[in-house]
Design an enzyme around this catalytic site. Sequence first.
Site, PDB file in Angstrom:
ATOM      1  N   SER A   3       0.879  -1.144   0.000  1.00  0.00           N
ATOM      2  CA  SER A   3       0.000   0.000   0.000  1.00  0.00           C
ATOM      3  C   SER A   3       0.924   1.203   0.000  1.00  0.00           C
ATOM      4  CB  SER A   3      -0.868  -0.017   1.246  1.00  0.00           C
ATOM      5  OG  SER A   3      -1.555   1.203   1.337  1.00  0.00           O
ATOM      6  N   ARG A   4       0.880   1.974  -1.089  1.00  0.00           N
ATOM      7  CA  ARG A   4       1.906   3.009  -1.231  1.00  0.00           C
ATOM      8  C   ARG A   4       1.604   4.287  -0.460  1.00  0.00           C
ATOM      9  NH1 ARG A   4       3.230   0.169  -5.987  1.00  0.00           N
ATOM     10  NH2 ARG A   4       1.401   0.753  -7.157  1.00  0.00           N
ATOM     11  N   VAL A   5       0.370   4.548  -0.116  1.00  0.00           N
ATOM     12  CA  VAL A   5       0.099   5.774   0.642  1.00  0.00           C
ATOM     13  C   VAL A   5      -0.547   5.532   1.997  1.00  0.00           C
ATOM     14  CG1 VAL A   5      -0.060   7.250  -1.373  1.00  0.00           C
ATOM     15  CG2 VAL A   5      -2.108   6.148  -0.515  1.00  0.00           C
TER      16      VAL A   5
END
Length: 503
Positions: free
Chosen positions: A364-366
């Site tokens: 999950s990048r953010v």
Amino acid sequence: MSINAEEISTLIKQQIENYEADMEVNDVGTVIEVGDGIARAHGLDNVMAGELVEFQNGVMGLAQNLEESNVGLVILGPFTDIKEGDEVRRTGRIMQVPVGEELLGRVVNPLGQAVDGLGNIETTKTRPIESPAPGVMDRKSVDEPLQTGIKAIDALVPIGRGQRELIIGDRQTGKTSVAIDAILNQHDQDMICIYVAIGQKESTVRGTVETLRRHGALDYTIVVTASASQPAPLLYLAPYAGVSMGEEFMHNGKHVLVVYDDLSKQASAYRELSLLLRRPPGREAFPGDVFYLHSRLLERAAKLSDEKGGGSLTALPFVETQAGDISAYIPTNVISITDGQIFLQSDLFFSGVRPAINPGLSVSRVGGSAQRKAMKKVAGTLRLDLASFRELEAFAQFGSDLDKATQAKLNRGARTVEVLKQGLHQPLSVEKQVMIIYALTKGYIDDIPTEEVTRFEREFHNWLDNNRRDLLDKIRDTGKLQDDNGEMGEAVEAFKKTFVVSE
Ligand SMILES: Nc1ncnc2c1ncn2[C@@H]1O[C@H](COP(=O)(O)OP(=O)(O)OP(=O)(O)O)[C@@H](O)[C@H]1O
Ligand SMILES: [Mg+2]
């Protein structure tokens, strides 16, 4: 030859009449070809791309291919009654769907019409199904968590409000269940949910709706369905209809979760429609703009700035893979558009690890920046530890002489897997998640036999409810970890004294 005045005036009158007829041609056309949900019409000279048109028998259509001599239309409904030579009229409207609170608790088709047999839905507002995504200045970074209530997601791949997180996996790996459980957990989170079912069996959709109703989740949910028996154009439109309904809430400062289950079927429907419209096929026979099909949809997910009301729209698109191949065309496209993916793997699912999240391939990048402080602290390196445990496990099968550190890692890994298992429809509150993961990462579970971990967890949560409600409340309200003065450690130790390992 002499021409008298009367003749001239009739000629002029004729001219005027013909002129008007010519005008008509712009707004009314004639069907010249029809079949398989597609029609071609001659004469709709002024029609706009994406405009709704109406056939003679009342069925609606959508203008798609604007060509020099004719217009390619997709038919939004039964097409067997439409014949060559039928009239087709412009409506002057781009396609819209009804929006608003009236839709909550209802099941509708992509045109916004009720299909749950509970009568018409009286709405006062509509929104175009295609609308531009919020611009750069209207947005804000994702900073609030979206609690799914699923330990493996909230701890390993946290999702923030306004994020787009792909859920990807083979058939029957628990994809839909993840979405349903996430929706169930929103009952006290001030969230509106929209579940878009694309190309599913009517009976499956029915089951989903019943599950939502049984858990009281339908009250804050809209179900948009275009089932497998519907013509391809409706499957293609369903996600856009869903997101438009969500946008209405987002622009009113509310938080919305939209689930697209699933985009592979939408892409197939779009391929069908494009091939019938004779657009040139590209890779895997998808049309050239299949990337844009998904990017313009997912870009509409946003966290709005405070000036714009601070609302958010979180998107959970689903993609079904074939034999775990996440490098096929549609999966790679959607992976590149989203802010991370949760990969559900069938061999994990069948070995009993449910939800079957592959920790190595999921990111999950953010979401991390939106995670609660307490959760971030306890779960910090959990995902990487788990991924390295999986590798170590494969390696350890070959030798028996393992050093102490490796043995300890394997021990912890096996317990981590147990703790992250979770049954269907049992979402867990953040504070309880924090407590059990705290117990795990601080080593309190290391001496509990693996097969007892599930019971340990269940009894621990009950014990906390009965004895340390104050501690749970504190973690929930402050979002912080209460371990500076050792309160959390004390609680786990006190519970462990009461826990008896069965023989
Ligand atoms: N956490 C879980 N614990 C136990 N059973 C589960 C869990 N998650 C899913 N299942 C079961 O697995 C089956 C498949 O789940 P689900 O329908 O969510 O998968 P799917 O990937 O959406 O399948 P499809 O490809 O058919 O859409 C269901 O019978 C469901 O009850
Ligand atoms: Mg499913």
